[in-house]
Write an enzyme that holds these catalytic residues in place. Structure first.
Site, PDB file in Angstrom:
ATOM      1  N   ARG A1165       0.852  -1.182   0.000  1.00  0.00           N
ATOM      2  CA  ARG A1165       0.000   0.000   0.000  1.00  0.00           C
ATOM      3  C   ARG A1165       0.888   1.233   0.000  1.00  0.00           C
ATOM      4  NH1 ARG A1165      -2.911   2.989   4.798  1.00  0.00           N
ATOM      5  NH2 ARG A1165      -3.883   4.613   3.537  1.00  0.00           N
ATOM      6  N   HIS A1210      -3.103  11.020   0.698  1.00  0.00           N
ATOM      7  CA  HIS A1210      -2.586  10.770   2.041  1.00  0.00           C
ATOM      8  C   HIS A1210      -2.010  12.070   2.588  1.00  0.00           C
ATOM      9  CE1 HIS A1210      -1.008   7.518   4.929  1.00  0.00           C
ATOM     10  NE2 HIS A1210      -0.703   8.693   5.470  1.00  0.00           N
ATOM     11  N   GLU A1255      -7.371   8.377   6.295  1.00  0.00           N
ATOM     12  CA  GLU A1255      -7.591   8.984   7.606  1.00  0.00           C
ATOM     13  C   GLU A1255      -8.177  10.393   7.500  1.00  0.00           C
ATOM     14  OE1 GLU A1255      -4.040   8.635   9.941  1.00  0.00           O
ATOM     15  OE2 GLU A1255      -4.164   6.451  10.022  1.00  0.00           O
ATOM     16  N   ASN A1397      -7.396   1.731   9.709  1.00  0.00           N
ATOM     17  CA  ASN A1397      -6.108   1.947  10.366  1.00  0.00           C
ATOM     18  C   ASN A1397      -6.325   1.985  11.875  1.00  0.00           C
ATOM     19  OD1 ASN A1397      -5.228   2.331   7.770  1.00  0.00           O
ATOM     20  ND2 ASN A1397      -4.695   4.490   8.014  1.00  0.00           N
ATOM     21  N   TYR A1399      -4.178   1.734  15.853  1.00  0.00           N
ATOM     22  CA  TYR A1399      -2.912   1.663  16.581  1.00  0.00           C
ATOM     23  C   TYR A1399      -3.076   1.459  18.084  1.00  0.00           C
ATOM     24  CZ  TYR A1399      -0.758   3.467  12.314  1.00  0.00           C
ATOM     25  OH  TYR A1399      -0.330   3.619  11.032  1.00  0.00           O
ATOM     26  N   GLU A1464      -3.424  -0.081   8.013  1.00  0.00           N
ATOM     27  CA  GLU A1464      -2.270   0.376   8.776  1.00  0.00           C
ATOM     28  C   GLU A1464      -2.345  -0.180  10.186  1.00  0.00           C
ATOM     29  OE1 GLU A1464      -1.238   4.528   9.072  1.00  0.00           O
ATOM     30  OE2 GLU A1464      -1.677   4.896   6.951  1.00  0.00           O
TER      31      GLU A1464
END
Length: 1500
Positions: A1165, A1210, A1255, A1397, A1399, A1464
């Site tokens: 990606r 992005h 995002e 995504n 985290y 991600e």
């Protein structure tokens, strides 16, 4: 035809038009029977008189020479008690209940649970009632006591009360939201599973009421209890409950107070559903309730009884009724009718003959005849089959009783309602004590009489016991809510009347239930009336629960099993041959000590290694405890002959401590011992560390002044502890020296050695048969240095050069002498252990690689801990480091000898080994540096030649210089192990202070315990340290020495402004209970690895972004992006870094692809730089050189069989577009579509995976709200993020439709948008407020963009909140833009998969930003991280893998179970480059495993 004297057998008769109530019919029958002209040989007595329900009626028969004493039940009971004098009636019975008597308290679902829409719960009639503002002050039960989230809080209270049984009701709508099985909510059932399991785990038997008034509104919409279909619905609901919970629940109430449902719900309409129909609906409701009860009983009897072995009954409510005029037969009959219309309405069918009482039926029938034009009541009729089915359907009779009435006969006319139909009126005696309720008056003798009535009226037919399922009274919500003496008086008298009924009358009462466990939502009265044994503060979101005085009274009744005089039992435990682990002699420590290896072992640890959480449990028998000390909690400073201590003298002198706080009252534990025992029972602590007040036992410090009342207090405490299997850990001296001894200079006088020994000798002799764990002194270091050196604490001697050393010398010798006294005189018979509680910070050298710094750290430890531990645990003498330092300093100061005293050889021998275990108090860690300190003035502090500083990276606490540095505990324990030969170690104090404003929600204390205890576990499991026990500081907030009451260490909050000193458990109390229960930290399911494989063709990828790696920022015609400008603006990027070159991937396609090939990924990606392809952002000029770079990259990937996964945007917007408003200008939507068209057209034939925007949350909020990313806009935080987000969503939708309409058919790719989000959990999982905050965080994060794209519009949460806050600020409309219907249609469904995504996870809590117009204020939540989560190179990214699976599950449930591609996930690092990135390997292992669990376990 009459033919002589034929025998006559009467088997049936008709008695038309006979009046009821004056026994004329029965008299006529008896006259016939007495007729000598008739040869009557018999008649069916049961059928005739049973139907009349007059089997005990007393009558006088004319012309009959004998007397037949046949009276009804009420008359019999009334005659038994009517002649009682008031003194007889109110006499108190000081006896005990039967040994197996059950003590209970209760709650009801809608009154306490809250969570009105949680877990899919359906609306109930009480929810509707509250939402229609029908209750007091428009209050609702939406949150109530928040028991839905506070199971542990409620069970804590029950353990404190020491009840054996807890009666609660299940919310039908929480189990079956619609009332039917087809709507079953598993989350609702899990709540009750949790509650039942917690009860059983605490040794409390659950008693479950299936229905306590809160009917699902969906059933009421179809008539509720007036619709016969409800019988089957209730039966099915009960069947589910029996099958789900019946293996653990052995006692069931089908209904509680059904009379209230029929009367107030369907008759008067005071309660929901608010139907005012006492002619038909009320009686029909009762009819269906009775049939529902019977069917439920039969379900249990037929399907479950044999296997589960439980009992099913019904809890009926009833007043007692007495004739207003005791001499009036009419009033007596009216009182009887009162009971029949209340209790008999339900009890007679169930317990007698399956039908309504004859009294009730006859009265209604008579009224129907009297009132042909206005029918006052219509009583349904049971069929013979129904009667048979109903009769005998109870294994016990549950009784809810609160009050009594005086009843008189009255003609009610044709008015509906029980009083009118029943021809009676009810009154109260003005002498009866009133309550906060206008219907409850205290008339305790009524309970005994009612129990007698029940026993005779109902239980002679159906032989079952009585359970008192509800008894209590309300107090007002105002005033002194905790000192509820009126409730205590009420409870004492009512419980005693039940005792009389058992002992004096032989009534089979097996349980007494006090209503209620805690204050709750009391229907129409809302929260204005309080029935609870525990006060609930409904003004606070925590809903803190505080025991009232009645709770302590009830626990005492339970402990005594009634009212018999409590015997002063001495609980002497069997001596279990505790062998002293007396330390063998050891050589003196070297300088530095051999324990310096601890720094070598641990100081080089990485942050990852140091912080990695360790799961496991301590060994069986590990000692968990809590602590206190006498002066801090006892109060009663001069009570019962106690002498003053040095702390009394000090604090009572104005100005000694800011604010002049004293320990004169403190927690008042001297007078509130039962309240302290309540907390300890509730915690289920295995041990309790407390200290003895020397001046309470010996007021002047010497045996000749012995104070028996002081001794008695400690005997009661010790016996109370042992009664609940809590081990006393007794400190003989915790700083509060008798003032009389300070007059001889206290510990600076060698006479104190013998004086202290005499005190210890007395304590060993007096308490030692029950106390097996002794500590002579607490923190002698503090006594010596703070008391005699710094002069900060009593006796406030400021003599830092010599006094601390002399005092320590005496303390060590006093300890040794006391130890030998125990060893010589008591150990053999008592079998206990003796030690001393030493304190130590951990000392970490500033630079572990510099030997001098390590030596300084070791020296600091020797000067603090070794000062006392070295003589006792090693060789009877001070450590050489101290002797060397003090000796040299003394010589340099011109002294003839060392200021450090010396021990003789005999003293060394006497001191050495005088401890059976190592007791250590620990709170924090310091960073040390070698320093050459001053020679004058002479001071212990300067003798060390060490400077100490805070460990600056750790959280602060309420006390300065006492940071929470958990990792220091493991190192200290290891140092003790290495330095002192591996002794058994008890951590006898460890805890954290919080500001006095932190009351109940002390999450910082939870984090402290969670981290510090884990470090102790690591020391035990990983390092072989013999950690035997842990004592949390402290049981409750108390007098914190020089800090007074400004800080608190307690697991329980104490309100020092209230003379009752109420104790309320904090969040940490419940957390610590769980730790003790689990004996540590067993591996949670979230942390357990699942071993398995991903499905075939699973996508394995890695990701980059153009600006982050490409570089070539001005090459080959590339235009400027907003990140180029942002990075070239001063103070925007850390270290003034930029992406001008970055990884130079623009020139290194081959190298990048080679790495990808080596990784063996299936996909890559990456993003396209919009300004590299379209330098000004428009299609006016296409930069072919830029496009060619991406062609080369795509071709190189495909050549290696790696699929390109392209992100169109992005974050690196062409600066030219930003110059005209960027994403705030809606013209960008078309420009983005044009840009996408170019890329699809050029690269689409080779690319099958597309992402429009990466995002959008970060673009909108971080870039245009916080301004922390390009374009760095932060001056319109209330509008810009929402406008940008709006345009991003529309731009994405247009790009998706472009691909769908123009390219999909030929290119056959898939396209979506990458949405990022943290997962959010409540900071305090016990708080609805925090749960709601966590939900808002998720909805304002992932939901902001996912909800429109997957569901069509912004979430209702966002729309409602932002609109309401906007209007409240005076704006004309919401700051959140609206989509038109056409836009909603165009946006919804613009996805082929969910690109995600993720985290990290955050812990959320509510924050009120007042009127601030800002995204954060709209969200209304703050976030923190759990301190146990591993750090990363990014402050916002804490390693919390469990949240990954949870948010994936959220996506599944919230957005229709779409296919998910995780686009991600990773972790950052900061600092020196280390290619051995074990932290990243750990991260991927844990996070990827959560994905595997999500797939294999179906995201459950």
């Amino acid at each position: 035809m009459y033919s002589g004297n034929l025998p006559i057998l009467i088997y049936e008769m008709t008695a038309p038009d006979c009046p009821y109530g004056d026994f004329k019919l029965l008299g006529k029958i008896l006259q016939v029977l007495n007729n000598n002209n008739l040869n009557i040989v018999g008649f069916d007595m049961r059928d005739v008189l049973g139907t009349l329900d007059m089997q005990d009626a007393g009558v006088s028969i004319p012309d009959y020479t004998g007397t037949i004493e046949s009276r009804n039940t009420y008359q019999t009971v009334w005659d038994t008690f009517k002649a009682q004098l008031t003194t007889q009636r109110d006499s108190f019975l000081n006896e005990s209940f039967p040994a197996d008597f059950q003590w209970a308290t209760s709650s009801e679902s809608f009154k306490v649970e809250g969570g009105w829409s949680e877990g899919g719960k359906g609306e109930t009639i009480w929810d509707r009632f509250g939402h229609q503002d029908m209750a007091f002050a428009n209050q609702t039960a939406d949150l109530a006591c928040d028991s839905f989230h506070k199971v542990d809080y409620d069970v804590y209270l029950l353990r404190g009360l020491h009840v054996t049984t807890y009666q609660f009701s299940i919310s039908w709508a929480r189990i079956f939201p619609s009332g039917h099985r087809s709507s079953q909510s598993e989350k609702g059932a899990l709540y009750y599973d949790k509650l039942i399991n917690a009860l059983i785990d605490s040794g409390i038997q659950p008693v479950v009421t299936l229905f306590h008034w809160d009917l699902p509104q969906a059933l009421q919409d179809h008539g509720g209890w007036t619709n016969t279909s409800i019988v089957e619905a209730f039966k099915d609901y009960a069947d589910f409950c029996f099958s789900r919970f019946g293996d653990k629940v052995k006692t069931w109430n089908t209904f509680s107070s059904p009379w209230v449902v029929s009367h107030a719900g369907y008759g008067t309409g005071e309660h929901p559903p608010g139907i005012k129909d006492y002619v038909v609906a009320s009686y029909q409701a009762t009819h269906n309730i009775l049939k529902s009860h019977a069917e439920t009983w039969h379900v249990y009897n037929d399907k479950y009884r044999a296997k589960q072995g439980g009992k099913v009954g019904i809890a009926l409510n009833s007043d007692w009724a007495e004739p207003k005029d005791p001499s009036s037969p009419e009033d007596i009959a009216a009182a009887d009718r009162y009971l029949q219309f209340m209790l008999g309405w339900f009890a007679h069918p169930i317990f007698v003959d399956g039908d309504y009482p004859a009294t009730l039926k006859a009265q209604i029938e008579e009224k129907r005849k009297e009132c042909p034009l206005s029918e006052p009541a219509r009583l349904p009729v049971f069929t013979p089959e129904e009667k048979k089915r109903i009769r005998g359907t109870a294994d016990f009779l549950g009784l809810n009783h609160y009050t009594s009435r005086l009843v008189n006969n009255s003609d009610g006319g044709c008015t509906p309602g029980p009083q009118a139909v029943g021809d009676f009126q009810a009154h109260v005696d003005p002498s009866w004590s009133s309550t906060a309720s206008d219907w409850i008056y205290s008339a305790p003798w009524g309970l005994r009489r009612l129990l007698n009535y029940i026993s005779k009226e109902y239980l002679n037919v159906t032989k079952v016991p009585v359970h008192i399922t509800g008894n209590g009274m309300p107090t007002d919500y105002k005033g002194d809510t905790l000192k509820d003496t009126s409730r205590i008086d009420y409870m004492r008298s009512y419980i005693n009347e039940a005792l009389k009924a058992i002992h004096l009358d032989g009534v089979n009462v097996q349980r007494f239930t006090v209503q209620s466990l805690m204050d709750g939502f009391e229907g129409p009265q809302g929260y204005s009336e309080r029935f609870g044994l525990h006060h609930v503060n409904f003004d606070l979101s925590d809903r803190p629960r505080t025991p009232k005085q009645s709770a302590y009274f009830y626990s005492e009744v339970i402990e005594k099993n009634g009212f018999a005089s409590k015997k002063q039992l001495v609980h002497v435990r069997e001596v279990n041959n505790m062998q002293p682990h007396r330390v063998s002699p050891m050589p003196p420590s070297t300088v530095p000590s051999q324990a310096k290896d601890v720094w070598r072992k641990f100081s080089s640890q990485s942050n990852f290694q140091r912080k990695l959480y360790h799961y496991g449990t301590f060994p069986h028998g590990f000692s968990w405890g809590v602590s206190s000390s006498a002066y801090q909690i006892e109060g009663g400073w001069n009570a019962d002959g106690k002498g003053p201590s040095v702390w009394d003298t000090f604090t009572q002198k104005p100005g000694s401590i800011p604010g002049n706080p004293t320990g004169d009252v403190a927690c008042d534990s001297y007078h509130r011992l039962d309240e302290d025992l309540y907390m300890l029972r509730a915690l289920r602590a295995k041990s309790y560390r407390f200290s003895l007040s020397w001046s309470r036992i010996f007021p002047d410090g010497r045996r000749t002044s012995m104070n028996q009342k002081g001794v008695d207090f400690y005997n009661r405490l010790i016996d109370g502890l042992l009664a609940y299997n809590i081990t006393p850990m007794v400190t003989l001296y915790h700083w509060d020296l008798p003032q009389a001894l300070q007059t001889i200079k206290g510990w600076d006088n060698t006479e104190m050695i013998d004086i202290f020994n005499d005190f210890c000798d007395f304590c060993f002799a007096t308490f030692g048969n029950r106390v097996k764990f002794w500590m002579t002194f607490n923190q002698p270091y503090t006594i010596a240095w703070s008391g005699y050196g710094l002069g900060q604490i009593p006796p406030n001697v400021k003599s830092p050069a010599i006094a601390p050393y002399r005092v320590a010398h005496n303390l060590i010798k006093a300890h040794a002498k006391a130890y030998h006294t125990y060893d010589d005189k008591y150990r053999k018979s008592q079998g206990g252990l003796v030690s001393i509680a030493l304190n130590a910070d951990w000392i970490e050298p500033k630079d572990v690689n510099v030997p001098r710094e390590v030596e300084a750290a070791d020296r600091a430890l020797q000067f603090q801990l070794g000062w006392f531990a070295h003589p006792i645990f090693k060789n009877g003498d001070y450590p050489d480091a101290m002797k060397w330092q003090v000796g040299n300093k003394s010589e340099l100061q011109g002294l003839s000898g060392s200021r450090l005293p010396s021990f003789t050889d005999e003293e060394k021998s006497f001191i050495r080994g005088t401890a059976d275990m190592f007791c250590i108090n620990h709170y924090t860690t310091k960073i040390s540096s070698h320093a050459t300190l001053r020679l004058t003035p002479q001071s212990y502090e300067y003798d060390k030649d060490v400077s100490e500083a805070e460990e600056g990276d750790s959280p602060t606490t309420a006390i300065s210089n006492q940071r929470a540095v958990a990792w220091g505990l493991r190192r200290l324990l290891n140092w003790i192990k290495e330095e002192y030969g591996g002794p058994d170690i008890y951590i006898t104090e460890n805890g954290v202070s919080t500001d006095s404003k932190t009351t109940w929600d002390d999450s910082t204390r939870v984090f402290y315990f969670k981290t510090y205890i884990d470090e102790a576990l690591k020391a035990h499991d990983l390092d072989g340290v013999k950690v035997k026990g842990y004592v949390a500081t402290s049981l409750m907030d108390s007098f914190e020495w020089l800090h007074g009451y400004k800080v608190g260490f307690g697991l329980h909050h104490v309100d020092f402004t209230n003379p009752n000193r109420p104790r309320t458990p904090k969040y940490s109390a419940h957390y610590y209970y769980q730790v003790m229960r689990d004996n540590g930290f067993p591996t949670p399911d979230d942390e357990k690895m699942l071993y398995g494989h991903f499905r075939k063709n699973f996508i394995w990828s890695t990701a980059t972004a153009s600006y982050q790696i490409e570089g070539g920022w001005r090459e080959d015609g590339k235009g400027l992006s907003i990140w180029d400008k942002f990075a070239h603006t001063p103070l925007r990027v850390f270290n003034d870094d930029d992406g001008d070159i970055a990884c130079d991937s623009y020139h290194k396609v081959e190298e990048d692809v080679a790495m990808l090939k080596q990784l063996k990924v299936t996909h890559y990606r990456f993003s396209i730089s919009w300004s590299r392809v379209l330098p000004d952002g428009t299609t006016k000029h296409i930069n072919e050189a830029g496009l060619n770079y991406y062609h080369r990259l795509v071709d190189a990937l495909l050549a290696e069989n790696i699929q390109p996964h392209i992100t169109l945007y992005h974050w690196d917007l062409p600066q030219a577009l930003q110059d005209i408003g960027g994403w705030e200008n809606d013209t960008i939507i078309a420009k983005f579509r044009d840009y996408a068209d170019v890329i699809f057209g050029r690269l689409g034939p080779k690319v099958k995976f597309w992402i429009t925007i990466n995002e959008p949350y970060n673009i909108a909020n971080v870039g245009h709200g916080y301004g922390a990313a390009a374009p760095g806009i932060s001056f319109r935080p209330g509008t810009a993020p929402y406008n940008v987000g709006h345009n991003l969503i529309k731009a994405h939708a247009e790009a998706w439709h472009l691909y769908n309409d123009k390219y999909r058919a030929t290119q056959k790719g898939i396209i979506s948008i990458t949405i990022n989000s943290d997962w959010s959990e409540p900071r305090n999982p016990y708080k609805q407020e925090d749960v709601d905050a966590a939900r808002r965080v998720v909805q304002f994060y992932i939901g902001w963009f996912a909800h429109p794209i997957f569901n069509g519009d912004y979430s209702p949460t966002m729309k409602t909140i932002i609109r309401e806050r906007s209007l409240a600020a005076g704006l004309a409309k919401s700051r959140l833009p609206e989509f038109s219907p056409e836009e909603i249609k165009r946006i919804k469904g613009t996805h082929d998969y969910f690109a995600f995504n993720h985290y990290t996870t955050v812990l959320a809590f509510p924050v009120d930003y007042k009127n601030l117009q800002h995204y954060d204020a709209d969200r209304g939540a703050g976030t923190v991280a759990d301190r146990t989560w591993l750090d990363s190179g990014s402050g916002w990214l804490k390693v919390s893998p469990f949240g990954f699976r949870r948010i994936l599950n959220f996506i599944k449930q919230e957005y229709g179970n779409p296919p998910i591609i995780i686009t991600e996930n990773g972790v950052s690092e900061r600092g020196p480059v280390d290619l051995n990135d074990i932290h990243r390997s750990h991260f991927y292992e844990k996070y990827i495993n959560q994905v595997l669990k999500g797939i294999v376990l179906q995201l459950s």
